[in-house]
Design a protein around this motif. Structure first.
Motif, PDB file in Angstrom:
ATOM      1  N   LYS A 144       0.829  -1.207   0.000  1.00 24.61           N
ATOM      2  CA  LYS A 144       0.000   0.000   0.000  1.00 24.61           C
ATOM      3  C   LYS A 144       0.866   1.262   0.000  1.00 24.61           C
ATOM      4  N   LEU A 155       2.678   1.668  -3.427  1.00 25.48           N
ATOM      5  CA  LEU A 155       1.786   2.143  -4.486  1.00 25.48           C
ATOM      6  C   LEU A 155       1.391   3.600  -4.285  1.00 25.48           C
ATOM      7  N   GLU A 156       1.345   4.029  -3.035  1.00 22.17           N
ATOM      8  CA  GLU A 156       0.961   5.405  -2.732  1.00 22.17           C
ATOM      9  C   GLU A 156       2.111   6.392  -2.946  1.00 22.17           C
ATOM     10  N   PRO A 166       2.866  -0.655 -13.162  1.00 22.66           N
ATOM     11  CA  PRO A 166       2.050  -1.792 -12.720  1.00 22.66           C
ATOM     12  C   PRO A 166       2.524  -3.130 -13.255  1.00 22.66           C
ATOM     13  N   LEU A 208      -3.129  -4.717  -6.561  1.00 23.36           N
ATOM     14  CA  LEU A 208      -2.331  -4.412  -7.745  1.00 23.36           C
ATOM     15  C   LEU A 208      -3.208  -4.310  -8.989  1.00 23.36           C
ATOM     16  N   ASP A 257      -6.364  -3.348  -8.993  1.00 22.38           N
ATOM     17  CA  ASP A 257      -7.083  -2.081  -8.870  1.00 22.38           C
ATOM     18  C   ASP A 257      -6.191  -0.914  -9.273  1.00 22.38           C
ATOM     19  N   LYS A 258      -4.930  -0.973  -8.845  1.00 20.92           N
ATOM     20  CA  LYS A 258      -3.989   0.092  -9.186  1.00 20.92           C
ATOM     21  C   LYS A 258      -3.736   0.116 -10.684  1.00 20.92           C
ATOM     22  N   HIS A 259      -3.619  -1.061 -11.275  1.00 20.15           N
ATOM     23  CA  HIS A 259      -3.401  -1.155 -12.716  1.00 20.15           C
ATOM     24  C   HIS A 259      -4.571  -0.547 -13.483  1.00 20.15           C
ATOM     25  N   GLU A 298      -6.790   1.616 -12.396  1.00 15.09           N
ATOM     26  CA  GLU A 298      -6.847   3.048 -12.125  1.00 15.09           C
ATOM     27  C   GLU A 298      -5.842   3.813 -12.975  1.00 15.09           C
ATOM     28  N   GLY A 299      -4.664   3.216 -13.135  1.00 11.77           N
ATOM     29  CA  GLY A 299      -3.618   3.905 -13.876  1.00 11.77           C
ATOM     30  C   GLY A 299      -3.842   3.912 -15.373  1.00 11.77           C
TER      31      GLY A 299
END
Length: 316
Positions: A196, A199-200, A206, A232, A234-236, A238-239
């Motif tokens: 976390k 990623l922040e 990603p 990961l 979700d981050k992918h 989002e990006g």
């Protein structure tokens, strides 16, 4: 007591912290230079300084240095100095004593590990702070290309990660010799809170790949760390888009393959991780052969895993 018995007794008295008895025995040693100051004990070749630092006996450590004039840079068979021992075991008083006496803060043991790297294995924030405040270089790498941030990412203490980023904002931007990032390491070892933070606060791609083509997402899946895999993903998403249209980007991500043409589905099935396999299949990942012609389903052994493929086939 024979000389051989005395040599066995001295390390044991230090381990047990029996300072008075240790001093009495020292008085009976005929040749301090040969039998104490320069003596290496056991297979590891530790000196009495190593024993004192490892077991945290500051009074004995001070006696060895100040009264017996032992060299604080003596190393054992692995090139460990007493400072490595104090840092590794979290004995802050011994560590500060050695640093104040001029111990080299970035001394290297076997495989080029520094005391700071050793401290990061123990998640001891105060010791890490002490070393950095005494000039330790957080960017140094060991023989595998890991710096202390890699080590801390494996151990999983978010407070240590936050502190290292505060004192060295670019420390995250590093790869091992096989191109593995700290994000790979944290994902593989299930360190959710560290992931976390990474990623922040860090700018990892990603889908960053190591030399084998493995991404942090694949590492998380293969290790059964579903919460990290989802994070990961979700981050992918989002990006790449930030809307439901990211389903296409999700497909691209899920179908990433390593050097052996294996997908994340192969890794989930090989690890017999039913929950991970279910997420991948529901997300639309199609089974495909790897470079040997093996499908992921062929790697599934457990009945609940095999049932997932049956359910997907029926629903299709």
């Amino acid at each position: 007591m024979t000389e051989g018995e005395t040599q066995k007794l001295l390390p044991r008295l230090i381990q047990e912290g029996k300072f008075a008895l240790f001093k009495e025995e020292i008085e009976n040693v005929a040749d301090l230079g040969r039998n104490v100051r320069q003596k290496h004990f056991g297979r590891s070749g530790d000196t009495l300084l190593h024993y004192a630092a490892r077991h945290g006996h500051l009074k004995i450590l001070g006696y060895l240095v100040e009264t017996l004039a032992m060299d604080i840079e003596l190393f054992n068979n692995d090139y460990k100095r007493p400072l490595h021992e104090a840092a590794s075991m979290g004995h802050r008083d011994c560590l500060l004593y050695l640093l104040d006496r001029g111990a080299a803060v970035d001394c290297l043991k076997k495989a080029d590990w520094t005391p700071l790297m050793m401290a990061c294995t123990r998640r001891n924030l105060q010791v890490i702070q002490d070393l950095l405040q005494h000039g330790a270089n957080p960017l140094l790498k060991n023989k595998d290309g890991w710096n202390c941030f890699h080590v801390a990412s494996r151990e999983g203490d978010p407070l240590v990660i936050q502190y290292l980023l505060d004192v060295s904002p670019n420390i995250w931007n590093t790869e091992s010799k096989i191109k593995r990032t700290p994000l790979h390491t944290a994902a593989m070892h299930g360190c959710l809170e560290v992931v976390k933070v990474l990623l922040e606060r860090c700018s990892y791609e990603p889908d960053s790949r190591d030399k084998c083509g493995v991404t942090p997402f694949m590492d998380a899946i293969q290790s059964g760390n579903l919460d990290i895999a989802q994070l990961l993903l979700d981050k992918h998403m989002e990006g790449h888009a930030g809307t439901l249209k990211t389903l296409l980007s999700l497909g691209a991500n899920l179908n990433s393959k390593d050097g052996k043409n294996r997908t994340a589905l192969h890794m989930a099935c090989a690890g017999q991780h039913a929950a991970c396999t279910q997420v991948l299949l529901q997300a639309g990942l199609k089974d495909s052969p790897d470079s040997t012609g093996t499908h992921a389903q062929q790697l599934a052994k457990k009945s609940d895993l095999l049932q997932l493929f049956t359910d997907i086939s029926i629903s299709a």
